[in-house]
Design a protein around this motif. Structure first.
Motif, PDB file in Angstrom:
ATOM      1  N   THR A  15       5.222  -4.772 -10.648  1.00 19.12           N
ATOM      2  CA  THR A  15       5.777  -5.794  -9.768  1.00 19.12           C
ATOM      3  C   THR A  15       5.202  -5.760  -8.366  1.00 19.12           C
ATOM      4  O   THR A  15       5.417  -6.683  -7.594  1.00 19.12           O
ATOM      5  N   VAL A  16       4.472  -4.707  -8.022  1.00 21.13           N
ATOM      6  CA  VAL A  16       4.000  -4.542  -6.637  1.00 21.13           C
ATOM      7  C   VAL A  16       2.942  -5.579  -6.282  1.00 21.13           C
ATOM      8  O   VAL A  16       2.946  -6.116  -5.188  1.00 21.13           O
ATOM      9  N   GLY A  17       2.055  -5.878  -7.181  1.00 28.91           N
ATOM     10  CA  GLY A  17       1.033  -6.878  -6.896  1.00 28.91           C
ATOM     11  C   GLY A  17      -0.144  -6.292  -6.147  1.00 28.91           C
ATOM     12  O   GLY A  17      -0.110  -5.160  -5.675  1.00 28.91           O
ATOM     13  N   GLY A  18      -1.170  -7.072  -6.018  1.00 32.07           N
ATOM     14  CA  GLY A  18      -2.397  -6.611  -5.364  1.00 32.07           C
ATOM     15  C   GLY A  18      -2.298  -6.625  -3.865  1.00 32.07           C
ATOM     16  O   GLY A  18      -1.401  -7.175  -3.269  1.00 32.07           O
ATOM     17  N   LEU A  19      -3.258  -5.943  -3.261  1.00 32.88           N
ATOM     18  CA  LEU A  19      -3.323  -5.886  -1.812  1.00 32.88           C
ATOM     19  C   LEU A  19      -4.097  -7.084  -1.319  1.00 32.88           C
ATOM     20  O   LEU A  19      -4.084  -7.502  -0.267  1.00 32.88           O
ATOM     21  N   VAL A  41       8.814   4.137 -12.427  1.00 33.66           N
ATOM     22  CA  VAL A  41       7.728   3.952 -11.463  1.00 33.66           C
ATOM     23  C   VAL A  41       6.638   3.069 -12.072  1.00 33.66           C
ATOM     24  O   VAL A  41       6.125   2.157 -11.421  1.00 33.66           O
ATOM     25  N   ARG A  42       6.309   3.307 -13.327  1.00 31.99           N
ATOM     26  CA  ARG A  42       5.297   2.471 -13.987  1.00 31.99           C
ATOM     27  C   ARG A  42       5.750   1.017 -14.076  1.00 31.99           C
ATOM     28  O   ARG A  42       4.953   0.090 -13.865  1.00 31.99           O
ATOM     29  N   ARG A  43       7.032   0.799 -14.359  1.00 34.25           N
ATOM     30  CA  ARG A  43       7.552  -0.582 -14.388  1.00 34.25           C
ATOM     31  C   ARG A  43       7.472  -1.197 -13.003  1.00 34.25           C
ATOM     32  O   ARG A  43       7.123  -2.376 -12.847  1.00 34.25           O
ATOM     33  N   LEU A  99       0.836  -1.197   0.000  1.00 36.18           N
ATOM     34  CA  LEU A  99       0.000   0.000   0.000  1.00 36.18           C
ATOM     35  C   LEU A  99       0.873   1.251   0.000  1.00 36.18           C
ATOM     36  O   LEU A  99       0.626   2.199  -0.758  1.00 36.18           O
ATOM     37  N   GLY A 100       1.909   1.276   0.819  1.00 35.41           N
ATOM     38  CA  GLY A 100       2.824   2.413   0.854  1.00 35.41           C
ATOM     39  C   GLY A 100       3.499   2.644  -0.482  1.00 35.41           C
ATOM     40  O   GLY A 100       3.654   3.793  -0.929  1.00 35.41           O
TER      41      GLY A 100
END
Length: 56
Positions: free
Chosen positions: A52-56, A46-48, A20-21
């Motif tokens: 990779t961050v994935g869902g919450l 940042v878009r790339r 989330l952060g």
């Protein structure tokens, strides 16, 4: 370096609070990108990263 940090801190970076952060920070950077040159230079990276961050 980024790969190693990601590997060493995976347990922290993969938590819902961390994701989330990261999403909030990315949103703020992308929102400011048209007005702040430095953020504009970061926008593609940042878009790339968002992929990779994935869902919450």
């Amino acid at each position: 370096m980024a790969h190693r940090v990601g590997k060493e801190l995976a347990d922290v970076l993969d938590s819902p609070a961390s994701r989330l952060g990261q999403l909030v920070a990315c949103a703020e950077i992308l929102q400011a990108a048209p007005r702040v040159d430095f953020y504009g230079e970061l926008a593609d990276a940042v878009r790339r990263h968002l992929a990779t961050v994935g869902g919450l």
